[in-house]
Design a protein around this motif. Structure first.
Motif, PDB file in Angstrom:
ATOM      1  N   ILE A   1      15.051   6.931  -9.855  1.00  9.77           N
ATOM      2  CA  ILE A   1      15.566   7.725  -8.736  1.00  9.77           C
ATOM      3  C   ILE A   1      15.109   7.112  -7.416  1.00  9.77           C
ATOM      4  N   GLY A   2      13.855   6.696  -7.361  1.00 13.96           N
ATOM      5  CA  GLY A   2      13.355   6.036  -6.156  1.00 13.96           C
ATOM      6  C   GLY A   2      14.097   4.743  -5.879  1.00 13.96           C
ATOM      7  N   ALA A   3      14.315   3.957  -6.914  1.00 11.73           N
ATOM      8  CA  ALA A   3      15.018   2.686  -6.746  1.00 11.73           C
ATOM      9  C   ALA A   3      16.459   2.901  -6.277  1.00 11.73           C
ATOM     10  N   ALA A   4      17.140   3.863  -6.885  1.00 14.44           N
ATOM     11  CA  ALA A   4      18.520   4.157  -6.485  1.00 14.44           C
ATOM     12  C   ALA A   4      18.579   4.629  -5.036  1.00 14.44           C
ATOM     13  N   SER A   5      17.593   5.422  -4.629  1.00 11.54           N
ATOM     14  CA  SER A   5      17.551   5.896  -3.250  1.00 11.54           C
ATOM     15  C   SER A   5      17.358   4.741  -2.274  1.00 11.54           C
ATOM     16  N   ALA A   6      16.709   3.676  -2.740  1.00 15.77           N
ATOM     17  CA  ALA A   6      16.500   2.497  -1.906  1.00 15.77           C
ATOM     18  C   ALA A   6      17.692   1.554  -1.926  1.00 15.77           C
ATOM     19  N   GLY A   7      18.693   1.851  -2.761  1.00 10.93           N
ATOM     20  CA  GLY A   7      19.899   1.031  -2.808  1.00 10.93           C
ATOM     21  C   GLY A   7      20.050   0.165  -4.037  1.00 10.93           C
TER      22      GLY A   7
ATOM     23  N   GLU B   1       0.812  -1.218   0.000  1.00 11.33           N
ATOM     24  CA  GLU B   1       0.000   0.000   0.000  1.00 11.33           C
ATOM     25  C   GLU B   1       0.849   1.274   0.000  1.00 11.33           C
ATOM     26  N   THR B   2       1.828   1.288  -0.871  1.00 12.06           N
ATOM     27  CA  THR B   2       2.617   2.495  -1.121  1.00 12.06           C
ATOM     28  C   THR B   2       3.159   2.410  -2.537  1.00 12.06           C
ATOM     29  N   TYR B   3       3.078   3.511  -3.259  1.00 13.58           N
ATOM     30  CA  TYR B   3       3.478   3.500  -4.663  1.00 13.58           C
ATOM     31  C   TYR B   3       4.971   3.756  -4.852  1.00 13.58           C
ATOM     32  N   LYS B   4       5.519   3.155  -5.929  1.00 14.14           N
ATOM     33  CA  LYS B   4       6.815   3.649  -6.391  1.00 14.14           C
ATOM     34  C   LYS B   4       6.635   5.128  -6.737  1.00 14.14           C
ATOM     35  N   PRO B   5       7.604   5.992  -6.442  1.00 18.88           N
ATOM     36  CA  PRO B   5       8.996   5.724  -6.096  1.00 18.88           C
ATOM     37  C   PRO B   5       9.316   5.711  -4.601  1.00 18.88           C
ATOM     38  N   SER B   6       8.358   5.411  -3.722  1.00 16.61           N
ATOM     39  CA  SER B   6       8.682   5.344  -2.298  1.00 16.61           C
ATOM     40  C   SER B   6       9.585   4.134  -2.041  1.00 16.61           C
ATOM     41  N   GLN B   7      10.526   4.281  -1.145  1.00 18.16           N
ATOM     42  CA  GLN B   7      11.523   3.237  -0.904  1.00 18.16           C
ATOM     43  C   GLN B   7      10.923   1.909  -0.452  1.00 18.16           C
ATOM     44  N   PRO B   8       9.844   1.896   0.362  1.00 15.80           N
ATOM     45  CA  PRO B   8       9.277   0.599   0.766  1.00 15.80           C
ATOM     46  C   PRO B   8       8.819  -0.275  -0.401  1.00 15.80           C
ATOM     47  N   ALA B   9       8.467   0.334  -1.529  1.00 15.98           N
ATOM     48  CA  ALA B   9       8.044  -0.462  -2.688  1.00 15.98           C
ATOM     49  C   ALA B   9       9.188  -1.340  -3.192  1.00 15.98           C
ATOM     50  N   TYR B  10      10.397  -0.804  -3.210  1.00 14.47           N
ATOM     51  CA  TYR B  10      11.556  -1.565  -3.683  1.00 14.47           C
ATOM     52  C   TYR B  10      12.040  -2.537  -2.603  1.00 14.47           C
ATOM     53  N   GLN B  11      11.918  -2.120  -1.357  1.00 16.75           N
ATOM     54  CA  GLN B  11      12.295  -3.009  -0.262  1.00 16.75           C
ATOM     55  C   GLN B  11      11.403  -4.246  -0.251  1.00 16.75           C
ATOM     56  N   TYR B  12      10.156  -4.074  -0.670  1.00 11.88           N
ATOM     57  CA  TYR B  12       9.226  -5.204  -0.753  1.00 11.88           C
ATOM     58  C   TYR B  12       9.768  -6.289  -1.673  1.00 11.88           C
ATOM     59  N   VAL B  13      10.367  -5.896  -2.794  1.00 12.82           N
ATOM     60  CA  VAL B  13      10.956  -6.878  -3.718  1.00 12.82           C
ATOM     61  C   VAL B  13      12.129  -7.583  -3.055  1.00 12.82           C
ATOM     62  N   ALA B  14      12.993  -6.810  -2.406  1.00  8.07           N
ATOM     63  CA  ALA B  14      14.154  -7.401  -1.726  1.00  8.07           C
ATOM     64  C   ALA B  14      13.707  -8.381  -0.642  1.00  8.07           C
ATOM     65  N   ASP B  15      12.684  -7.995   0.103  1.00  8.24           N
ATOM     66  CA  ASP B  15      12.183  -8.876   1.168  1.00  8.24           C
ATOM     67  C   ASP B  15      11.611 -10.166   0.582  1.00  8.24           C
ATOM     68  N   HIS B  16      10.934 -10.047  -0.559  1.00  6.06           N
ATOM     69  CA  HIS B  16      10.385 -11.245  -1.202  1.00  6.06           C
ATOM     70  C   HIS B  16      11.492 -12.242  -1.523  1.00  6.06           C
ATOM     71  N   TRP B  17      12.603 -11.737  -2.049  1.00  5.61           N
ATOM     72  CA  TRP B  17      13.710 -12.597  -2.454  1.00  5.61           C
ATOM     73  C   TRP B  17      14.673 -12.887  -1.307  1.00  5.61           C
ATOM     74  N   GLN B  18      14.461 -12.229  -0.177  1.00  4.68           N
ATOM     75  CA  GLN B  18      15.342 -12.367   0.994  1.00  4.68           C
ATOM     76  C   GLN B  18      16.784 -11.988   0.640  1.00  4.68           C
ATOM     77  N   VAL B  19      16.888 -10.820  -0.014  1.00  6.01           N
ATOM     78  CA  VAL B  19      18.190 -10.258  -0.367  1.00  6.01           C
ATOM     79  C   VAL B  19      18.173  -8.782   0.021  1.00  6.01           C
ATOM     80  N   SER B  20      19.313  -8.127  -0.112  1.00  9.95           N
ATOM     81  CA  SER B  20      19.337  -6.682   0.096  1.00  9.95           C
ATOM     82  C   SER B  20      18.967  -5.986  -1.212  1.00  9.95           C
TER      83      SER B  20
END
Length: 231
Positions: A176-182, A142-161
């Motif tokens: 830009i949002g993705a880069a800000s998330a790492g 329940e948060t849209y890209k480019p907010s950082q939690p959206a990209y973290q959600y993918v990392a959490d799914h794969w259990q990676v950083s």
């Protein structure tokens, strides 16, 4: 390295919506105005902490565009828009590029601002549903890209950083949002899409997904620990 792909405009061609905007507004170019209004609407909702599903925001953006032009947008017009969004065709380079990346051993993730049900229908209609290892929607967090939690959600799914993700998109704001998330980033310069190098430089960029994919295959090992994100 896990490759993450944005859907609308990046893989699917929204130009097929132009006849609807020609019919409603007399100018196909209003489609771009509508999409910018849609982007503004979901970013405002995200900043305000008020999540609403993508389809509702797409309809709202159409109504706002109608008010701006003095055009009445009724329920049938809104339904026609969402029906057309669900049936967007793939860009011609999408299927071959995704197939080549999978053949080389890359893990592919779809990440959309749309709902999961809609994106599953979109990708099946476009013949891309079997191209991905997983299809994810920001609706789950329940948060849209480019907010950082959206990209973290993918990392959490794969259990990676997030450093192990590459975001691929035709939108500078997404990257830009993705880069800000790492994440690392890849830009596809779809028609009308540009990125200002004085503001942000993606790790990779090309005019087609095939060209971008070949850059990635030359520079990244699918099993390396590097991070790459595509949105």
């Amino acid at each position: 390295m896990i490759l993450v792909f944005d859907i609308n405009e990046t893989l699917l061609d929204t130009a097929v919506l132009s006849p609807l905007f020609e019919k409603l507004f007399g100018k196909a170019a209003v489609r771009g105005e509508w999409f910018l209004t849609l982007e503004e609407t979901w970013m405002t909702a995200t900043l305000a902490g008020r999540y609403l599903p993508f389809g509702l925001l797409a309809k709202s953006a159409l109504r706002q565009t109608g008010l701006r032009h003095g055009i009445h947008i009724d329920d049938d017009h809104q339904r026609e828009l969402t029906d057309m969004l669900a049936a967007l065709p793939a860009h011609p380079d999408a299927a071959p590029a995704l197939a080549e990346l999978r053949a080389r051993g890359f893990q592919l993730t779809a990440l959309t601002n749309g709902t999961l049900e809609t994106v599953q229908h979109q990708l099946a209609h476009a013949g891309l549903d079997t191209s991905f290892d997983v299809i994810l929607s920001v609706d789950s967090v329940e948060t849209y890209k480019p907010s950082q939690p959206a990209y973290q959600y993918v990392a959490d799914h794969w259990q990676v950083s997030t450093r192990e993700l590459v975001m691929i998109a035709a939108h500078g704001w997404d990257l830009i949002g993705a880069a800000s998330a790492g994440c690392r980033t890849g830009f596809i310069a779809r028609p009308g899409k540009v990125i200002d190098p004085q503001l942000f430089e993606p790790d990779w960029q090309a005019d087609s997904l095939i060209a971008l994919s070949r850059q990635l295959m030359e520079e990244i090992s699918p099993n390396s620990g590097e991070a790459i994100c595509k949105g």
